[in-house]
Design a protein around this motif. Sequence first.
Motif, mmCIF file in Angstrom:
data_model
loop_
_atom_site.group_PDB
_atom_site.id
_atom_site.type_symbol
_atom_site.label_atom_id
_atom_site.label_comp_id
_atom_site.label_asym_id
_atom_site.label_seq_id
_atom_site.Cartn_x
_atom_site.Cartn_y
_atom_site.Cartn_z
ATOM 1 N N ALA A 187 0.679 -1.447 0.071
ATOM 2 C CA ALA A 187 0.007 0.007 -0.161
ATOM 3 C C ALA A 187 0.899 1.285 0.094
ATOM 4 O O ALA A 187 2.027 1.329 0.833
ATOM 5 C CB ALA A 187 -0.887 -0.109 1.286
ATOM 6 N N GLY A 188 0.496 2.314 -0.765
ATOM 7 C CA GLY A 188 1.132 3.557 -0.569
ATOM 8 C C GLY A 188 0.532 4.616 -1.729
ATOM 9 O O GLY A 188 -0.529 4.241 -2.170
ATOM 10 N N ARG A 189 1.194 5.506 -1.967
ATOM 11 C CA ARG A 189 0.471 6.689 -2.511
ATOM 12 C C ARG A 189 1.343 6.968 -3.989
ATOM 13 O O ARG A 189 2.537 7.106 -3.691
ATOM 14 C CB ARG A 189 0.377 8.201 -1.963
ATOM 15 C CG ARG A 189 -0.165 9.240 -2.436
ATOM 16 C CD ARG A 189 -0.339 10.568 -1.686
ATOM 17 N NE ARG A 189 -0.704 11.493 -2.145
ATOM 18 C CZ ARG A 189 -0.074 12.448 -2.775
ATOM 19 N NH1 ARG A 189 1.277 12.396 -2.476
ATOM 20 N NH2 ARG A 189 -0.769 13.622 -3.508
ATOM 21 N N GLU A 219 -4.895 -2.386 -7.113
ATOM 22 C CA GLU A 219 -6.224 -2.351 -6.328
ATOM 23 C C GLU A 219 -6.532 -1.188 -5.886
ATOM 24 O O GLU A 219 -5.528 -0.610 -4.863
ATOM 25 C CB GLU A 219 -6.085 -3.525 -5.424
ATOM 26 C CG GLU A 219 -7.300 -3.885 -4.674
ATOM 27 C CD GLU A 219 -7.377 -4.851 -3.807
ATOM 28 O OE1 GLU A 219 -8.262 -5.043 -2.752
ATOM 29 O OE2 GLU A 219 -6.356 -5.573 -3.627
ATOM 30 N N PHE A 220 -7.861 -0.796 -5.940
ATOM 31 C CA PHE A 220 -8.256 0.510 -5.095
ATOM 32 C C PHE A 220 -9.518 0.244 -4.580
ATOM 33 O O PHE A 220 -10.564 -0.035 -5.517
ATOM 34 C CB PHE A 220 -8.218 1.746 -6.280
ATOM 35 C CG PHE A 220 -8.950 2.912 -5.454
ATOM 36 C CD1 PHE A 220 -8.534 3.626 -4.518
ATOM 37 C CD2 PHE A 220 -10.197 3.433 -5.986
ATOM 38 C CE1 PHE A 220 -8.798 4.833 -4.069
ATOM 39 C CE2 PHE A 220 -11.007 4.456 -5.204
ATOM 40 C CZ PHE A 220 -10.251 5.270 -4.393
ATOM 41 N N ASN A 221 -9.893 0.161 -3.190
ATOM 42 C CA ASN A 221 -11.010 -0.007 -2.620
ATOM 43 C C ASN A 221 -11.583 -1.280 -3.391
ATOM 44 O O ASN A 221 -12.994 -1.391 -3.809
ATOM 45 C CB ASN A 221 -12.151 1.208 -3.095
ATOM 46 C CG ASN A 221 -13.233 1.330 -1.865
ATOM 47 O OD1 ASN A 221 -13.424 0.679 -1.063
ATOM 48 N ND2 ASN A 221 -14.362 1.821 -2.621
ATOM 49 N N GLU A 222 -10.910 -2.400 -3.177
ATOM 50 C CA GLU A 222 -11.615 -3.542 -3.862
ATOM 51 C C GLU A 222 -11.853 -3.765 -5.325
ATOM 52 O O GLU A 222 -12.284 -4.763 -5.778
ATOM 53 C CB GLU A 222 -12.415 -4.335 -2.947
ATOM 54 C CG GLU A 222 -12.080 -4.289 -1.522
ATOM 55 C CD GLU A 222 -13.364 -5.005 -0.730
ATOM 56 O OE1 GLU A 222 -14.242 -5.296 -1.175
ATOM 57 O OE2 GLU A 222 -13.040 -5.234 0.726
ATOM 58 N N VAL A 255 -3.226 3.624 -3.447
ATOM 59 C CA VAL A 255 -3.664 2.072 -3.993
ATOM 60 C C VAL A 255 -2.644 1.007 -3.294
ATOM 61 O O VAL A 255 -1.861 1.161 -2.695
ATOM 62 C CB VAL A 255 -3.440 2.188 -5.506
ATOM 63 C CG1 VAL A 255 -4.101 3.017 -6.402
ATOM 64 C CG2 VAL A 255 -1.758 2.385 -5.912
ATOM 65 N N ILE A 256 -3.090 -0.363 -3.739
ATOM 66 C CA ILE A 256 -2.322 -1.297 -3.086
ATOM 67 C C ILE A 256 -1.865 -2.103 -4.299
ATOM 68 O O ILE A 256 -2.616 -2.344 -5.406
ATOM 69 C CB ILE A 256 -3.155 -2.389 -2.668
ATOM 70 C CG1 ILE A 256 -3.448 -1.677 -1.094
ATOM 71 C CG2 ILE A 256 -2.451 -3.706 -2.240
ATOM 72 C CD1 ILE A 256 -4.547 -2.669 -0.397
ATOM 73 N N ILE A 257 -0.516 -2.416 -4.574
ATOM 74 C CA ILE A 257 0.166 -2.905 -5.683
ATOM 75 C C ILE A 257 0.167 -4.394 -5.311
ATOM 76 O O ILE A 257 0.621 -4.560 -4.285
ATOM 77 C CB ILE A 257 1.517 -2.461 -5.869
ATOM 78 C CG1 ILE A 257 1.112 -0.976 -6.752
ATOM 79 C CG2 ILE A 257 2.083 -2.985 -7.156
ATOM 80 C CD1 ILE A 257 2.366 -0.097 -7.098
#
Length: 413
Positions: free
Chosen positions: A240-242, A269-272, A284-286
């Motif tokens: 997770a990060g920006r 991934e953003f908000n599932e 987001v999550i990469i």
Amino acid sequence: MNIIKFITAGSVDDGKSTLIGRLLYDTNSILDDQLEAIQKANRKNDDGTVDLAILTDGLKAEREQGITIDVAYKYFQTEKRKFIIADAPGHIQYTRNMVTGASNSDLIIILIDARKGVIEQTKRHSFLAKLLGLKKVLVCVNKMDMMDYELAVYENIKNDYLQLAEKLKLDDVDFIPVSALKGDNIVNRSTRMNWYTGPSLLEYLEEVNIETKENKGWRFPVQWVVRPQSADLHDYRGYAGRVLGEGLKTGEEVIILPSGSRSRVAAIEFNEEKLEEAQNGASVIIHLSDDVDISRGDMIVSASNPSLTERNVEANISWFENKELDTNQVYLLQTHAKVTKIKIPEILFKYDVHTQDQIYNESIRLNDIGRVQIRSAEDIVFDRQEDFPENARAIIIDPRTNITVAAAIIQSA
């Protein structure tokens, strides 16, 4: 709708807070309770009107003295844009506050009192703008009402500042004559300066183009390694990060720094929800295609445009602490979520922000700005300011007190 972040700077009593107050007031960006509060306030202008600077003076000491001490942030928007405003103090002893407010701004508005012209603080703030790499400078020649709105006054100040800008190599400078007190050229164009045919301040801010380097790539500082380890998500591993910059896409080959490991982006991934591409500023999550060793503070970058990694670097620093810089002490350098032990073994020089000269064999004290050498216990992941300013910035912390003692802009290896 895009966002523009700008800071106002200038000498004491140049009218920075009044200008912002006028901008908010004339764009109807003030809540009813704020409006009621300023109407009841004791602070009045000489002509009996309400002192709009109250809108930005948040501290009790500021309201009592009628000066700005700390950076005040205000937010408003029009149909064309959203704005984040930083109102910085004009006093020399609050240079650190100005540096803090300017470090994340796109544009600086430098106010010049039409009665005084270009003075030492004008030179100081212009030099800081250059040092911090601000993309654009707007000079507002304020208090034109006190000089009978004379064209010659404005032209003389404009010519003087252009000489300073040439010396500092400030390439992108614009000028607007204004009266923040009377509202001339703030939101609406003034009828009392028919010789000026340019935009009002608001029109300028709505239309100004903040240029960015094309294809500068992207950076992804890892804030958190996501491992739920639940029955449903036993094999889930995300980072997770920006996102900083543009161009982060699924399938792209990446390098994890400082380790140098390589992989590919398997999913974003953003908000599932799954995304094909992540925009600048998105949290987001990469997911990567390989199980690589990644920790909080690591940096994921494009393999085609990686960051630099060095243990010995030079940096421009602005010193925030009352105690002077100690070349024998261990400090902490924080870049994004990464914290590393460092020493600052050498002060290369200190800047004279009035003359822009380099001063040698001097210590660095509160509000000083200088170039230093940094030696780190681990590799520092960074970019040069001219290439990727968002990844050139850092803070220096005293581990004994956990106080931030300096802001740093890493210049070179």
